[in-house]
Each structure stands twice: as C-alpha cells, then as structure tokens.
Write a protein that holds these residues in place. Sequence first.
Motif, mmCIF file in Angstrom:
data_model
loop_
_atom_site.group_PDB
_atom_site.id
_atom_site.type_symbol
_atom_site.label_atom_id
_atom_site.label_comp_id
_atom_site.label_asym_id
_atom_site.label_seq_id
_atom_site.Cartn_x
_atom_site.Cartn_y
_atom_site.Cartn_z
ATOM 1 N N SER A 1 2.700 7.176 -6.901
ATOM 2 C CA SER A 1 1.470 7.671 -7.519
ATOM 3 C C SER A 1 1.744 8.740 -8.584
ATOM 4 O O SER A 1 0.885 9.042 -9.401
ATOM 5 C CB SER A 1 0.529 8.230 -6.452
ATOM 6 N N HIS B 1 -7.502 -1.491 -6.933
ATOM 7 C CA HIS B 1 -6.868 -0.178 -6.889
ATOM 8 C C HIS B 1 -7.083 0.529 -8.228
ATOM 9 O O HIS B 1 -6.760 -0.020 -9.286
ATOM 10 C CB HIS B 1 -5.372 -0.317 -6.605
ATOM 11 N N ILE C 1 10.037 2.250 -0.709
ATOM 12 C CA ILE C 1 9.223 3.462 -0.760
ATOM 13 C C ILE C 1 10.040 4.616 -1.316
ATOM 14 O O ILE C 1 11.187 4.832 -0.910
ATOM 15 C CB ILE C 1 8.681 3.817 0.644
ATOM 16 N N ARG D 1 11.277 11.378 -5.204
ATOM 17 C CA ARG D 1 10.281 11.560 -6.279
ATOM 18 C C ARG D 1 10.622 12.788 -7.124
ATOM 19 O O ARG D 1 10.632 12.723 -8.358
ATOM 20 C CB ARG D 1 8.889 11.724 -5.669
ATOM 21 N N THR E 1 9.475 11.821 -0.836
ATOM 22 C CA THR E 1 9.094 13.011 -1.601
ATOM 23 C C THR E 1 10.298 13.619 -2.312
ATOM 24 O O THR E 1 10.214 14.005 -3.488
ATOM 25 C CB THR E 1 8.466 14.061 -0.661
ATOM 26 N N GLU F 1 0.825 -1.208 0.000
ATOM 27 C CA GLU F 1 0.000 0.000 0.000
ATOM 28 C C GLU F 1 0.860 1.258 0.000
ATOM 29 O O GLU F 1 0.631 2.192 -0.776
ATOM 30 C CB GLU F 1 -0.938 0.008 1.221
ATOM 31 N N LYS F 2 1.858 1.298 0.873
ATOM 32 C CA LYS F 2 2.737 2.465 0.966
ATOM 33 C C LYS F 2 3.611 2.596 -0.281
ATOM 34 O O LYS F 2 3.910 3.699 -0.731
ATOM 35 C CB LYS F 2 3.605 2.381 2.219
ATOM 36 N N CYS F 3 4.022 1.464 -0.830
ATOM 37 C CA CYS F 3 4.827 1.477 -2.049
ATOM 38 C C CYS F 3 4.036 2.090 -3.197
ATOM 39 O O CYS F 3 4.537 2.971 -3.912
ATOM 40 C CB CYS F 3 5.265 0.056 -2.397
ATOM 41 N N ILE F 4 2.796 1.645 -3.376
ATOM 42 C CA ILE F 4 1.944 2.163 -4.441
ATOM 43 C C ILE F 4 1.712 3.662 -4.261
ATOM 44 O O ILE F 4 1.788 4.453 -5.214
ATOM 45 C CB ILE F 4 0.589 1.422 -4.473
ATOM 46 N N GLU F 5 1.418 4.062 -3.030
ATOM 47 C CA GLU F 5 1.183 5.480 -2.749
ATOM 48 C C GLU F 5 2.399 6.330 -3.105
ATOM 49 O O GLU F 5 2.271 7.437 -3.626
ATOM 50 C CB GLU F 5 0.839 5.662 -1.266
ATOM 51 N N SER F 6 3.596 5.802 -2.839
ATOM 52 C CA SER F 6 4.818 6.577 -3.073
ATOM 53 C C SER F 6 5.153 6.742 -4.547
ATOM 54 O O SER F 6 5.952 7.601 -4.909
ATOM 55 C CB SER F 6 6.001 5.920 -2.337
ATOM 56 N N ARG G 1 -5.539 2.896 -9.756
ATOM 57 C CA ARG G 1 -4.367 3.322 -10.510
ATOM 58 C C ARG G 1 -3.490 2.159 -10.984
ATOM 59 O O ARG G 1 -2.547 2.360 -11.730
ATOM 60 C CB ARG G 1 -3.489 4.247 -9.641
#
Length: 264
Positions: free
Chosen positions: A29, A52, A89, A95, A92, A22-27, A54
């Motif tokens: 996005s 999900h 992860i 990213r 920010t 979940e956290k991996c996917i969010e990171s 996305r």
Amino acid sequence: MTNVAEKISALIITYNEIGYIEKCIESVSFADEIIVVDSYSTDGTYEYLLNHPRVKVVQNPFENFTAQKSFTLKQASNDWVLFLDADEIVSTNLRDEIKRTVNKQPEEVAFWFYRQFMFQNEKLRFSGWQTDKNYRLFRKSKTKFCDRKIVHETLNVEGKSGILNEKLIHYCYKNYEDYKGKMLKYGRLKAIESFYMEKSFNYMLMFIKPTWKFFNHYILRLGFLDGKKGFSVCYLNALGVLERFKELKRLEQKNELAYYLVMP
C-alpha cells in the motif's frame, strides 16, 4: 532543498488468488500505484481487485510467465517497479528498506530479494529454498524479461545489481493439491521451453533428474529437517521435474505425428 521521493509502481500477476491477494495488496500500500494483471480468475479475485480503491486491474490471457510479466511491466507509470507474485508479502522492515534504497538514488538498477518460504503458516527453513533469491525491485528502463525463458523467468539487467537484507515472505504452499498443480504446470511449461530450444527427450534423464532433485533438496539441502512438510515439498518438486520429461515426450510424439501426416 529536500529530495523528492522516488515513485514506485507495485506490479502483480494473478490467477485465482483470493485469500492471498488481499494481504499482498495491503503489504504494498506504500507504493504510488498498484497494478494487477489478472488472467481471467474465476474465484472472485478479479471482482475483489476491480472494487479496490487503490488498484488498477487489467485482464490479459495467460500465455506463459515471461509474456505475462513483460505485458505487466509495460503498464507501469514509474521507472522503479516492485514486482511480486500474489502469494508474496512485503514485511514492514522490507518496506522501509525498499523506500530507503530507492530514495538514496543508488547506482544499482536492480535488487535481489531473498525469500522466506512458508508452508501454509509455518516457516520452511530448508528443503532447497534457503538460498533462493529473485529480482523483485528494479528500474523499468534498465531491464527486460528474457523471451527465451517462459517459466522461472529471467530478468536481463543493464547495469549493477544489489541485494536487500530483509526477506520477502512467500506463501508457497497452500495445500497439497494446490502445490501439486503448480509443480505440474511449471513442469509442462519447462517442457515447452525445452522443446523449442530443441532439447531431446531422454529416458535415462527422466529417471536421473527427478531422483537427483529429491535427493538434493531432501538430503543435501536438509529438507528432512523440515519434517513432513519438507518431504511433501521435495517430493512434489521432483514430481514437477518428472512431468517436464513426460510432457517433452508427448510434444515430440505429437510433432512426429504431424510430420508424417503432412508427408506426401
């Protein structure tokens, strides 16, 4: 005239990673597409990914890490790919660095990431991992995974490589049994790799290699400064090396038995 932003495909392989994916996917996005190849998870990972909005999820049987990642790479629509493990992860800052890097159209076609290893929720500062780096961002058209490696896969790169400044966060250690299982699995896969490369079992090496692994990571690479968690990680890493030799011996015995059974 404004430059068109480069598109990025985020690629991930999974097996029973609920609680981390979940956290991996969010990171990731920010990526233009997120593709996950799941090797038939049984803990709800696949169902989570399937629902999900996305994520494009594909199931594929796991043969080895190189085969699975090569299959996953073929699914990407874009040339720039960001390839992560499910327990990694993107921060920010990382990213932003990734986006800046690909949009300046660099001459490099692949980039190394240093990783910050996490023992549960605490930083693992030493224990042999302080200089660990992996290719994580690269052009699909200029790279391929080496088929001679089936674990700790190697990326063959046609062109220049670079290194990003920001670190990727890697939650390597969930709990003792999980990490032990991971190290034993890696050891067995390394044994298969060694067997097909015609490397022979050796009793002396079976003693020396695991001992050196522990000494190197715990003493020379300062694992003792990580306290109890450093001891656990260094011990289990050495256990994985021991398992490689034990499995190589089993493979040789199985091969010898098969040879004698087919002899006239």
